[in-house]
Motif scaffolding. Sequence first.
Motif, PDB file in Angstrom:
ATOM      1  N   MET A 103       2.154   5.570   0.496  1.00 41.72           N
ATOM      2  CA  MET A 103       3.065   5.075   0.605  1.00 41.72           C
ATOM      3  C   MET A 103       3.490   3.921  -0.132  1.00 41.72           C
ATOM      4  O   MET A 103       5.348   3.484  -0.018  1.00 41.72           O
ATOM      5  N   ALA A 104       2.908   3.433  -1.001  1.00 39.49           N
ATOM      6  CA  ALA A 104       3.116   2.493  -2.144  1.00 39.49           C
ATOM      7  C   ALA A 104       3.767   2.941  -2.663  1.00 39.49           C
ATOM      8  O   ALA A 104       4.658   2.435  -3.283  1.00 39.49           O
ATOM      9  N   ARG A 105       3.398   3.603  -3.605  1.00 40.70           N
ATOM     10  CA  ARG A 105       4.596   4.798  -4.397  1.00 40.70           C
ATOM     11  C   ARG A 105       5.016   5.194  -3.651  1.00 40.70           C
ATOM     12  O   ARG A 105       6.376   5.644  -5.183  1.00 40.70           O
ATOM     13  N   GLU A 106       5.391   5.722  -2.764  1.00 40.36           N
ATOM     14  CA  GLU A 106       6.892   6.230  -2.001  1.00 40.36           C
ATOM     15  C   GLU A 106       8.053   4.770  -1.875  1.00 40.36           C
ATOM     16  O   GLU A 106       9.395   5.171  -1.083  1.00 40.36           O
ATOM     17  N   GLY A 107       6.990   3.677  -1.694  1.00 36.85           N
ATOM     18  CA  GLY A 107       8.352   2.475  -1.473  1.00 36.85           C
ATOM     19  C   GLY A 107       8.616   2.118  -0.419  1.00 36.85           C
ATOM     20  O   GLY A 107       9.637   1.627   0.092  1.00 36.85           O
ATOM     21  N   GLY A 121      -8.369   5.469   4.540  1.00 38.01           N
ATOM     22  CA  GLY A 121      -6.949   4.770   4.632  1.00 38.01           C
ATOM     23  C   GLY A 121      -6.321   4.108   3.655  1.00 38.01           C
ATOM     24  O   GLY A 121      -5.048   3.916   2.773  1.00 38.01           O
ATOM     25  N   VAL A 122      -7.129   3.976   2.315  1.00 33.58           N
ATOM     26  CA  VAL A 122      -6.745   3.230   0.849  1.00 33.58           C
ATOM     27  C   VAL A 122      -6.059   4.361   0.429  1.00 33.58           C
ATOM     28  O   VAL A 122      -4.557   4.048  -0.522  1.00 33.58           O
ATOM     29  N   ILE A 123      -6.569   5.724   0.294  1.00 33.59           N
ATOM     30  CA  ILE A 123      -5.282   6.749  -0.436  1.00 33.59           C
ATOM     31  C   ILE A 123      -4.428   6.418  -0.311  1.00 33.59           C
ATOM     32  O   ILE A 123      -2.990   6.584  -0.638  1.00 33.59           O
ATOM     33  N   ARG A 124      -3.759   6.541   1.173  1.00 35.42           N
ATOM     34  CA  ARG A 124      -3.070   7.131   2.335  1.00 35.42           C
ATOM     35  C   ARG A 124      -1.738   5.334   2.233  1.00 35.42           C
ATOM     36  O   ARG A 124      -0.874   5.800   1.851  1.00 35.42           O
ATOM     37  N   LEU A 125      -2.614   4.417   1.986  1.00 38.80           N
ATOM     38  CA  LEU A 125      -1.317   3.273   1.330  1.00 38.80           C
ATOM     39  C   LEU A 125      -1.186   3.105  -0.248  1.00 38.80           C
ATOM     40  O   LEU A 125      -0.356   3.121  -0.052  1.00 38.80           O
ATOM     41  N   HIS A 126      -1.488   3.764  -1.418  1.00 38.53           N
ATOM     42  CA  HIS A 126      -1.390   3.754  -2.173  1.00 38.53           C
ATOM     43  C   HIS A 126      -0.174   4.566  -2.388  1.00 38.53           C
ATOM     44  O   HIS A 126       0.147   4.470  -2.802  1.00 38.53           O
ATOM     45  N   PRO A 133       5.251  -6.447  -0.837  1.00 43.87           N
ATOM     46  CA  PRO A 133       4.634  -5.639   0.196  1.00 43.87           C
ATOM     47  C   PRO A 133       4.043  -3.880  -1.077  1.00 43.87           C
ATOM     48  O   PRO A 133       4.586  -3.371  -1.971  1.00 43.87           O
ATOM     49  N   ALA A 134       2.423  -4.097  -1.188  1.00 48.48           N
ATOM     50  CA  ALA A 134       2.030  -3.411  -2.245  1.00 48.48           C
ATOM     51  C   ALA A 134       0.584  -3.428  -2.006  1.00 48.48           C
ATOM     52  O   ALA A 134       0.223  -3.858  -0.817  1.00 48.48           O
ATOM     53  N   VAL A 135      -0.374  -2.302  -2.346  1.00 49.58           N
ATOM     54  CA  VAL A 135      -1.629  -2.127  -2.445  1.00 49.58           C
ATOM     55  C   VAL A 135      -2.528  -3.171  -3.028  1.00 49.58           C
ATOM     56  O   VAL A 135      -2.506  -3.050  -3.717  1.00 49.58           O
ATOM     57  N   HIS A 136      -2.840  -4.439  -2.425  1.00 45.87           N
ATOM     58  CA  HIS A 136      -3.853  -5.712  -3.263  1.00 45.87           C
ATOM     59  C   HIS A 136      -5.395  -5.737  -2.889  1.00 45.87           C
ATOM     60  O   HIS A 136      -5.744  -5.101  -2.212  1.00 45.87           O
TER      61      HIS A 136
END
Length: 419
Positions: free
Chosen positions: A161-165, A154-159, A376-379
Amino acid sequence: MVSDIADASLAYEGVKRIEWADRTMPVLRQIRERFTAERPLDGLRVAACMHVTTETANLIRTLQAGGASVALAASNPLSTQDDTAAALVQEYGAEVFARSGTDREGYYRHIHQALETGPDLVLDDGCDLVNTLHIERTDLLGTVKGGCEETTTGVIRLHQMAREGVLRFPMVAVNDTDTKHMFDNRYGTGQSTLDGIVRATNTLLAGKTVVIAGFGYCGRGLAERARGLGSRVVVTEIDPVKALDAALQGFSVQPMAEAAAHGDVFITVTGNRDVIGGEHLRVMKDGAILANSGHFDIEIDVRALAELSVEVHRGVRPQADEYVLADGRRLVLLAEGRLVNLAAAEGHPAAVMDMSFADQALTCAWLAAEHATLEPAVHEVPKAIDTEVARLKLASMAISIDTLTAEQEDYLHSWRIGS
């Protein structure tokens, strides 16, 4: 909204099992008592997509003690405990949308039902709930203050999503806390995966060659415990640093193409797809056992296995299917390629999940208070939360540690003091 569970009459059995798990979850129990007094989640709605187990039930109880209303969907149909689901609905007042063994359509229907409650906070185990929010339920994004993710996948997928904005609210990588991945992944996955394999096959691991794909925290735990049971352990990796670590710990390191021909038991824990593919299945020995302990059922190419087979014997043992190849070799797939530790066993011991879910609970309270200050990012989980969970766990074990003196604190924070 009416919950969707298999059998409400199972609630009594579920309560007994939830209370049994609670006995070995002292950290979460202390946090529940604190939440009862402080009510940090008062009035908030939480939607969760998690394994519906007794340990998760105690997390839900803790969030409720903090004032939250909770809607829970299952993150894996084969891990759902129907008695736990019944107890959460009948005895603890949660909304639950989960049935053991439901199909893909039912799985996503349940996620949508949990989201219909209009959550303020989300808890995810694999990012499917967050993914559904961003693709199909964008109308609900405006009310979501933030959330937590507890898996590497899940964290991989979230990162990404964050990279793609495209990530619309702050998500906290609870998976990456030391008190989660060092203990849950290493000790929890290490023990519970082998437990699932033994329950499903009754195989003797001593003397067997166990091939472990991936040497992250989960792979390390598996390798340590398989070796402890007398297995010859082979590690496959794509990361040279992790491969070197495995080699220096005394494990054999090989490419999967080489290991496939002589392994007796194969376990995938990578978070990636097609780690065991058709080219590997073609050379495996008769009777090889295939198990996955990565989050999604994509690490073993089950479609390729089916295409190579001329017969499939379903349920030769509970959670074990035998695939017969054209030359008569038999390969045994456990839990349909899904999480073997939860489908064929009971998942991590409650004493390990105590820390992971304590991280979740305290992070939810922190998000409720601080969400407006977060992008809105991965913290990362605040270090203070990770440290507090470890401190509470040590205290529950009657273990004391040293503390720094004032002089030691000064020394660590000064650059002027020489040798």
